[in-house]
Design a protein around this motif. Structure first.
Motif, PDB file in Angstrom:
ATOM      1  N   LEU A 151      -8.923  28.487 -41.628  1.00  0.00           N
ATOM      2  CA  LEU A 151      -9.718  27.449 -40.966  1.00  0.00           C
ATOM      3  C   LEU A 151     -11.152  27.886 -40.662  1.00  0.00           C
ATOM      4  CD1 LEU A 151      -7.043  25.813 -38.648  1.00  0.00           C
ATOM      5  CD2 LEU A 151      -8.417  24.616 -40.364  1.00  0.00           C
ATOM      6  N   PRO A 152     -11.379  29.127 -40.177  1.00  0.00           N
ATOM      7  CA  PRO A 152     -12.773  29.545 -39.958  1.00  0.00           C
ATOM      8  C   PRO A 152     -13.604  29.535 -41.246  1.00  0.00           C
ATOM      9  CG  PRO A 152     -11.277  30.999 -38.778  1.00  0.00           C
ATOM     10  CD  PRO A 152     -10.427  30.134 -39.655  1.00  0.00           C
ATOM     11  N   GLU A 153     -12.977  29.901 -42.369  1.00  0.00           N
ATOM     12  CA  GLU A 153     -13.668  29.873 -43.665  1.00  0.00           C
ATOM     13  C   GLU A 153     -13.996  28.433 -44.060  1.00  0.00           C
ATOM     14  OE1 GLU A 153     -12.781  31.196 -48.315  1.00  0.00           O
ATOM     15  OE2 GLU A 153     -11.354  31.737 -46.727  1.00  0.00           O
ATOM     16  N   PHE A 154     -13.045  27.523 -43.804  1.00  0.00           N
ATOM     17  CA  PHE A 154     -13.266  26.098 -44.081  1.00  0.00           C
ATOM     18  C   PHE A 154     -14.391  25.556 -43.204  1.00  0.00           C
ATOM     19  CE2 PHE A 154     -11.610  21.585 -43.421  1.00  0.00           C
ATOM     20  CZ  PHE A 154     -12.086  21.115 -44.634  1.00  0.00           C
ATOM     21  N   ARG A 155     -14.378  25.961 -41.951  1.00  0.00           N
ATOM     22  CA  ARG A 155     -15.414  25.516 -41.013  1.00  0.00           C
ATOM     23  C   ARG A 155     -16.799  25.972 -41.493  1.00  0.00           C
ATOM     24  NH1 ARG A 155     -14.368  23.989 -35.775  1.00  0.00           N
ATOM     25  NH2 ARG A 155     -12.341  25.051 -35.804  1.00  0.00           N
ATOM     26  N   ALA A 156     -16.874  27.206 -41.972  1.00  0.00           N
ATOM     27  CA  ALA A 156     -18.151  27.744 -42.470  1.00  0.00           C
ATOM     28  C   ALA A 156     -18.602  27.006 -43.725  1.00  0.00           C
ATOM     29  CB  ALA A 156     -18.005  29.238 -42.750  1.00  0.00           C
ATOM     30  N   ALA A 157     -17.641  26.670 -44.597  1.00  0.00           N
ATOM     31  CA  ALA A 157     -17.981  25.928 -45.816  1.00  0.00           C
ATOM     32  C   ALA A 157     -18.502  24.532 -45.475  1.00  0.00           C
ATOM     33  CB  ALA A 157     -16.748  25.831 -46.723  1.00  0.00           C
ATOM     34  N   LEU A 158     -17.912  23.904 -44.479  1.00  0.00           N
ATOM     35  CA  LEU A 158     -18.387  22.588 -44.039  1.00  0.00           C
ATOM     36  C   LEU A 158     -19.795  22.683 -43.463  1.00  0.00           C
ATOM     37  CD1 LEU A 158     -15.167  21.225 -42.255  1.00  0.00           C
ATOM     38  CD2 LEU A 158     -16.154  20.360 -44.386  1.00  0.00           C
ATOM     39  N   ALA A 159     -20.054  23.744 -42.713  1.00  0.00           N
ATOM     40  CA  ALA A 159     -21.369  23.921 -42.076  1.00  0.00           C
ATOM     41  C   ALA A 159     -22.479  23.988 -43.129  1.00  0.00           C
ATOM     42  CB  ALA A 159     -21.368  25.168 -41.211  1.00  0.00           C
ATOM     43  N   GLU A 160     -22.161  24.512 -44.309  1.00  0.00           N
ATOM     44  CA  GLU A 160     -23.156  24.572 -45.388  1.00  0.00           C
ATOM     45  C   GLU A 160     -23.569  23.173 -45.840  1.00  0.00           C
ATOM     46  OE1 GLU A 160     -21.562  26.920 -48.536  1.00  0.00           O
ATOM     47  OE2 GLU A 160     -21.357  28.732 -47.295  1.00  0.00           O
ATOM     48  N   HIS A 161     -22.719  22.189 -45.552  1.00  0.00           N
ATOM     49  CA  HIS A 161     -23.013  20.791 -45.902  1.00  0.00           C
ATOM     50  C   HIS A 161     -23.373  19.976 -44.664  1.00  0.00           C
ATOM     51  CE1 HIS A 161     -21.561  21.264 -50.065  1.00  0.00           C
ATOM     52  NE2 HIS A 161     -20.638  22.051 -49.552  1.00  0.00           N
ATOM     53  N   ASN A 162     -23.730  20.664 -43.583  1.00  0.00           N
ATOM     54  CA  ASN A 162     -24.107  20.005 -42.327  1.00  0.00           C
ATOM     55  C   ASN A 162     -22.965  19.162 -41.763  1.00  0.00           C
ATOM     56  OD1 ASN A 162     -26.142  19.833 -40.342  1.00  0.00           O
ATOM     57  ND2 ASN A 162     -26.736  17.794 -41.037  1.00  0.00           N
ATOM     58  N   LEU A 163     -21.749  19.686 -41.910  1.00  0.00           N
ATOM     59  CA  LEU A 163     -20.560  19.031 -41.380  1.00  0.00           C
ATOM     60  C   LEU A 163     -19.860  19.961 -40.400  1.00  0.00           C
ATOM     61  CD1 LEU A 163     -19.131  17.524 -44.704  1.00  0.00           C
ATOM     62  CD2 LEU A 163     -20.317  16.272 -42.881  1.00  0.00           C
ATOM     63  N   ALA A 164     -19.078  19.377 -39.507  1.00  0.00           N
ATOM     64  CA  ALA A 164     -18.357  20.154 -38.501  1.00  0.00           C
ATOM     65  C   ALA A 164     -16.886  19.754 -38.497  1.00  0.00           C
ATOM     66  CB  ALA A 164     -18.966  19.924 -37.124  1.00  0.00           C
ATOM     67  N   LEU A 165     -16.051  20.627 -37.940  1.00  0.00           N
ATOM     68  CA  LEU A 165     -14.608  20.419 -37.886  1.00  0.00           C
ATOM     69  C   LEU A 165     -14.163  20.419 -36.430  1.00  0.00           C
ATOM     70  CD1 LEU A 165     -11.947  20.315 -39.663  1.00  0.00           C
ATOM     71  CD2 LEU A 165     -11.810  22.787 -39.288  1.00  0.00           C
ATOM     72  N   THR A 166     -13.382  19.415 -36.047  1.00  0.00           N
ATOM     73  CA  THR A 166     -12.834  19.395 -34.689  1.00  0.00           C
ATOM     74  C   THR A 166     -11.355  19.058 -34.750  1.00  0.00           C
ATOM     75  OG1 THR A 166     -13.175  18.564 -32.428  1.00  0.00           O
ATOM     76  CG2 THR A 166     -13.332  16.961 -34.211  1.00  0.00           C
ATOM     77  N   GLN A 167     -10.602  19.564 -33.777  1.00  0.00           N
ATOM     78  CA  GLN A 167      -9.155  19.366 -33.764  1.00  0.00           C
ATOM     79  C   GLN A 167      -8.788  18.265 -32.785  1.00  0.00           C
ATOM     80  OE1 GLN A 167      -6.863  22.793 -32.579  1.00  0.00           O
ATOM     81  NE2 GLN A 167      -4.946  21.944 -33.322  1.00  0.00           N
ATOM     82  N   GLY A 168      -8.046  17.274 -33.274  1.00  0.00           N
ATOM     83  CA  GLY A 168      -7.550  16.210 -32.417  1.00  0.00           C
ATOM     84  C   GLY A 168      -6.152  16.519 -31.932  1.00  0.00           C
ATOM     85  N   GLY A 169      -5.475  15.491 -31.435  1.00  0.00           N
ATOM     86  CA  GLY A 169      -4.124  15.690 -30.935  1.00  0.00           C
ATOM     87  C   GLY A 169      -3.132  15.996 -32.048  1.00  0.00           C
ATOM     88  N   ARG A 170      -3.357  15.387 -33.233  1.00  0.00           N
ATOM     89  CA  ARG A 170      -2.426  15.586 -34.348  1.00  0.00           C
ATOM     90  C   ARG A 170      -3.096  16.073 -35.624  1.00  0.00           C
ATOM     91  NH1 ARG A 170       1.652  10.480 -34.710  1.00  0.00           N
ATOM     92  NH2 ARG A 170      -0.011   9.243 -33.795  1.00  0.00           N
ATOM     93  N   PHE A 171      -4.357  15.682 -35.828  1.00  0.00           N
ATOM     94  CA  PHE A 171      -5.022  15.964 -37.094  1.00  0.00           C
ATOM     95  C   PHE A 171      -6.352  16.682 -36.854  1.00  0.00           C
ATOM     96  CE2 PHE A 171      -2.837  11.778 -37.600  1.00  0.00           C
ATOM     97  CZ  PHE A 171      -1.815  12.204 -38.439  1.00  0.00           C
ATOM     98  N   TRP A 172      -6.906  17.187 -37.950  1.00  0.00           N
ATOM     99  CA  TRP A 172      -8.269  17.719 -37.926  1.00  0.00           C
ATOM    100  C   TRP A 172      -9.226  16.601 -38.343  1.00  0.00           C
ATOM    101  CZ3 TRP A 172      -9.519  22.448 -36.061  1.00  0.00           C
ATOM    102  CH2 TRP A 172      -8.469  23.360 -35.881  1.00  0.00           C
ATOM    103  N   HIS A 173     -10.460  16.704 -37.869  1.00  0.00           N
ATOM    104  CA  HIS A 173     -11.462  15.680 -38.160  1.00  0.00           C
ATOM    105  C   HIS A 173     -12.746  16.354 -38.641  1.00  0.00           C
ATOM    106  CE1 HIS A 173      -9.112  12.521 -36.028  1.00  0.00           C
ATOM    107  NE2 HIS A 173      -8.671  13.581 -35.361  1.00  0.00           N
ATOM    108  N   VAL A 174     -13.270  15.859 -39.745  1.00  0.00           N
ATOM    109  CA  VAL A 174     -14.544  16.353 -40.280  1.00  0.00           C
ATOM    110  C   VAL A 174     -15.606  15.302 -39.989  1.00  0.00           C
ATOM    111  CG1 VAL A 174     -15.800  17.016 -42.365  1.00  0.00           C
ATOM    112  CG2 VAL A 174     -13.401  17.692 -42.086  1.00  0.00           C
ATOM    113  N   MET A 175     -16.724  15.743 -39.427  1.00  0.00           N
ATOM    114  CA  MET A 175     -17.764  14.820 -38.993  1.00  0.00           C
ATOM    115  C   MET A 175     -19.134  15.469 -39.134  1.00  0.00           C
ATOM    116  SD  MET A 175     -16.275  15.126 -35.186  1.00  0.00           S
ATOM    117  CE  MET A 175     -17.516  14.285 -34.223  1.00  0.00           C
ATOM    118  N   PRO A 176     -20.205  14.690 -39.066  1.00  0.00           N
ATOM    119  CA  PRO A 176     -21.539  15.289 -39.179  1.00  0.00           C
ATOM    120  C   PRO A 176     -21.781  16.298 -38.070  1.00  0.00           C
ATOM    121  CG  PRO A 176     -21.649  12.909 -39.435  1.00  0.00           C
ATOM    122  CD  PRO A 176     -20.257  13.212 -38.981  1.00  0.00           C
ATOM    123  N   ALA A 177     -22.441  17.398 -38.408  1.00  0.00           N
ATOM    124  CA  ALA A 177     -22.817  18.389 -37.395  1.00  0.00           C
ATOM    125  C   ALA A 177     -23.732  17.728 -36.365  1.00  0.00           C
ATOM    126  CB  ALA A 177     -23.513  19.578 -38.051  1.00  0.00           C
ATOM    127  N   GLY A 178     -23.632  18.172 -35.126  1.00  0.00           N
ATOM    128  CA  GLY A 178     -24.489  17.608 -34.082  1.00  0.00           C
ATOM    129  C   GLY A 178     -23.951  16.327 -33.479  1.00  0.00           C
TER     130      GLY A 178
END
Length: 265
Positions: A151-178
């Motif tokens: 997951l940290p590697e995935f998070r870093a890969a998303l950051a290269e595209h100005n995206l962020a990762l957050t954890q919800g109650g059941r799923f992960w969510h990818v959204m714009p950084a900031g």
């Protein structure tokens, strides 16, 4: 205890908080919802759900036109009449294209890969609700199928595209950084303070890690007992303004308001 006659605003997560984690009912919270409406205390939904899901829910709750936060803060509606999209947005399609490219390196699936029937099956939503959950504007729901250590590697890969990762109650969510629930709440607070000439005292209720930015920002935080593997940990020093419930879902929601608000006004 806070008075219902003071200038208050309630900010609430939905799944696992105001809504039951399994059947999405809010029966246990009904009495408090009626009391808030009676005292004209704004109820701001702050959820990972889409605007298309939140609008009909606002109608059922009797809070049409209230500000709300959708898609974990990637979408903010400041109030008034709002028509949800009838199809997914161009920015969402671009986000999904980025995710599709990353599937060469990581094992996961996004909601865009599933049918309404498949989403309904693994969420417990009706077909119509599942369809609304897929009308996304700015973020994607991700089912992580890879090793958790990646997951940290995935998070870093998303950051290269100005995206962020957050954890919800059941799923992960990818959204714009900031973006996020805390930033979105700040936008709504600023908007309402400009309209009303004063800042409202805020009580926030949530059960998942994605609620932390919102729970850090509100004046009083209710951490509802949840189902996430990751505990909700706040960095606040004003522990007297933070309450952890013994109950889950709408029962915990009611418990949290019982703790902070005088009930007999």
């Amino acid at each position: 205890m806070l008075s219902l006659n003071s200038s208050l605003m309630i900010i609430t997560d939905l799944d696992g908080s105001l809504l039951d984690h399994h059947d999405y009912n809010w029966d246990a919270a009904s009495e408090w919802l009626a009391r808030l409406k009676q005292h004209q205390i704004p109820l701001v939904i702050c959820s990972s759900k889409t605007a298309a899901e939140i609008i009909p829910l606002q109608k059922k709750l009797g809070i049409v036109g209230a500000p709300f936060i959708a898609e974990n803060g990637a979408r903010v509606v400041l109030g008034g009449e709002y028509t949800p999209p009838i199809e997914t947005s161009a920015s969402y399609h671009a986000l999904c294209q980025t995710l599709q490219a990353l599937q060469a390196r990581f094992r996961f699936n996004g909601f865009h890969e599933f049918s309404d029937a498949e989403v309904a099956r693994f969420t417990g939503l009706t077909l119509a609700e599942a369809s609304q959950s897929r009308l996304r504007e700015a973020s994607e729901v991700v089912l992580w199928r890879d090793d958790e250590q990646r997951l940290p590697e995935f998070r870093a890969a998303l950051a290269e595209h100005n995206l962020a990762l957050t954890q919800g109650g059941r799923f992960w969510h990818v959204m714009p950084a900031g973006t996020g629930k805390g930033i979105a709440l700040a936008d709504i607070q600023q908007h309402l303070a400009a309209q009303e000439g004063e800042a409202r005292t805020t009580i926030g209720l949530g059960d998942g890690p994605n609620d932390v930015p919102m729970l850090e920002r509100v004046d009083y935080a209710v951490v509802i007992k949840g189902f996430s593997k990751t505990p909700v940990e706040l960095q606040r020093t004003d522990t007297e303004n933070v309450y952890h419930t013994a109950h889950v879902g709408p029962q915990g929601w009611r418990e949290g308001l019982d703790y902070f608000l005088a009930p007999n006004e």
